[in-house]
Enzyme design. Sequence first.
Site, PDB file in Angstrom:
ATOM      1  N   LYS A  14       0.668  -1.345   0.099  1.00  0.00           N
ATOM      2  CA  LYS A  14       0.004  -0.112  -0.169  1.00  0.00           C
ATOM      3  C   LYS A  14       0.953   1.173  -0.039  1.00  0.00           C
ATOM      4  O   LYS A  14       0.358   2.194  -0.543  1.00  0.00           O
ATOM      5  CB  LYS A  14      -0.925  -0.105   1.040  1.00  0.00           C
ATOM      6  CG  LYS A  14      -2.039  -1.285   1.277  1.00  0.00           C
ATOM      7  CD  LYS A  14      -2.913  -0.985   2.326  1.00  0.00           C
ATOM      8  CE  LYS A  14      -2.113  -1.143   3.842  1.00  0.00           C
ATOM      9  NZ  LYS A  14      -1.833  -2.479   4.063  1.00  0.00           N
ATOM     10  N   ARG A 128      11.527  -6.750   4.520  1.00  0.00           N
ATOM     11  CA  ARG A 128      11.507  -5.111   4.625  1.00  0.00           C
ATOM     12  C   ARG A 128      11.916  -5.011   6.133  1.00  0.00           C
ATOM     13  O   ARG A 128      12.627  -3.898   6.425  1.00  0.00           O
ATOM     14  CB  ARG A 128       9.758  -4.790   4.737  1.00  0.00           C
ATOM     15  CG  ARG A 128       9.549  -3.354   4.805  1.00  0.00           C
ATOM     16  CD  ARG A 128       8.289  -2.674   4.661  1.00  0.00           C
ATOM     17  NE  ARG A 128       7.468  -3.110   5.781  1.00  0.00           N
ATOM     18  CZ  ARG A 128       6.001  -2.799   5.741  1.00  0.00           C
ATOM     19  NH1 ARG A 128       5.509  -2.525   4.711  1.00  0.00           N
ATOM     20  NH2 ARG A 128       5.267  -2.702   6.601  1.00  0.00           N
TER      21      ARG A 128
HETATM   22  P1  AMP Z   1       0.808   0.269   8.821  1.00  0.00           P
HETATM   23  O1  AMP Z   1       1.916   1.447   8.600  1.00  0.00           O
HETATM   24  O2  AMP Z   1      -0.441   0.776   7.974  1.00  0.00           O
HETATM   25  O3  AMP Z   1       1.112  -0.983   8.711  1.00  0.00           O
HETATM   26  O4  AMP Z   1       0.303   0.463  10.109  1.00  0.00           O
HETATM   27  C1  AMP Z   1       1.349   0.105  11.509  1.00  0.00           C
HETATM   28  C2  AMP Z   1       0.607   0.156  12.735  1.00  0.00           C
HETATM   29  O5  AMP Z   1      -0.050   1.269  13.083  1.00  0.00           O
HETATM   30  C3  AMP Z   1      -0.636  -0.849  12.686  1.00  0.00           C
HETATM   31  O6  AMP Z   1      -0.163  -2.339  12.931  1.00  0.00           O
HETATM   32  C4  AMP Z   1      -1.450  -0.275  13.996  1.00  0.00           C
HETATM   33  O7  AMP Z   1      -0.993  -0.859  15.118  1.00  0.00           O
HETATM   34  C5  AMP Z   1      -1.340   1.023  13.863  1.00  0.00           C
HETATM   35  N1  AMP Z   1      -2.508   1.524  12.814  1.00  0.00           N
HETATM   36  C6  AMP Z   1      -2.277   2.113  11.342  1.00  0.00           C
HETATM   37  N2  AMP Z   1      -3.332   2.533  11.080  1.00  0.00           N
HETATM   38  C7  AMP Z   1      -4.504   2.013  11.995  1.00  0.00           C
HETATM   39  C8  AMP Z   1      -5.906   2.446  12.100  1.00  0.00           C
HETATM   40  N3  AMP Z   1      -6.548   2.668  10.807  1.00  0.00           N
HETATM   41  N4  AMP Z   1      -6.360   1.664  13.032  1.00  0.00           N
HETATM   42  C9  AMP Z   1      -5.822   1.530  14.150  1.00  0.00           C
HETATM   43  N5  AMP Z   1      -4.410   1.143  13.905  1.00  0.00           N
HETATM   44  C10 AMP Z   1      -3.729   1.554  13.063  1.00  0.00           C
END
Ligand code: AMP
Length: 190
Positions: A14, A128
């Site tokens: 993403k 990664r």
């Molecule tokens: P990402 O960078 O999208 O992989 O997100 C990393 C971490 O941030 C996730 O594993 C969650 O702990 C937190 N996080 C990111 N986006 C959300 C969301 N929309 N709702 C809840 N936690 C989130």
Amino acid sequence: MLNVVLFGPPGAGKGTQSAFLVEAYGFIHLSTGDVFRANIKGATPLGTLAKSYMDQGQLVPDSVTIDMLAAELAKYPAAPGFIFDGFPRTGPQAEALDALLSGMNASVTAMLALEVPETELKARLLERGKTSGRPDDADPNVIQKRIDVYNADTAPVQHFYEAQGKYIGIPGVGSIEEITQRLKVALDTL
Ligand code: AMP
């Protein structure tokens, strides 16, 4: 105004694909994970709270995440369109996004969902983790937890957009360029 939810499990690509789509379409890129990580770096109270969940592979609570997203959206009153990366991750977040956008006389145009098998996700995340500096990429147990949380809490959000005729599945295996091309083909039909 084109507003796209770029959906998919952790490691689906993403963030990588968002960067190409921003370049091609001029979207404002809103990644909740990036905002949380910026808060962790800045040692803010939000960062401290978010870190306690992120390091365990768990979701930050909806109320905190939705308030943060609302504040981010408010920074761009004249945006040409948004690409939402990593949000919404739960049903309440999807409903909140509809409400927030409708307050801006806008709506989600489509959900583009990167579909990647679990074995491929784990291999990508471990790879990664060697360079990302993200604690949640470094530990296979946390990676598994993130995938489990995705399957339990986030995957069902697909149905919310399917019910509105807005779901578009995109095969997420192949070269980065091939996947960008598939996303562009889908975006150009909107
Ligand atoms: P990402 O960078 O999208 O992989 O997100 C990393 C971490 O941030 C996730 O594993 C969650 O702990 C937190 N996080 C990111 N986006 C959300 C969301 N929309 N709702 C809840 N936690 C989130």
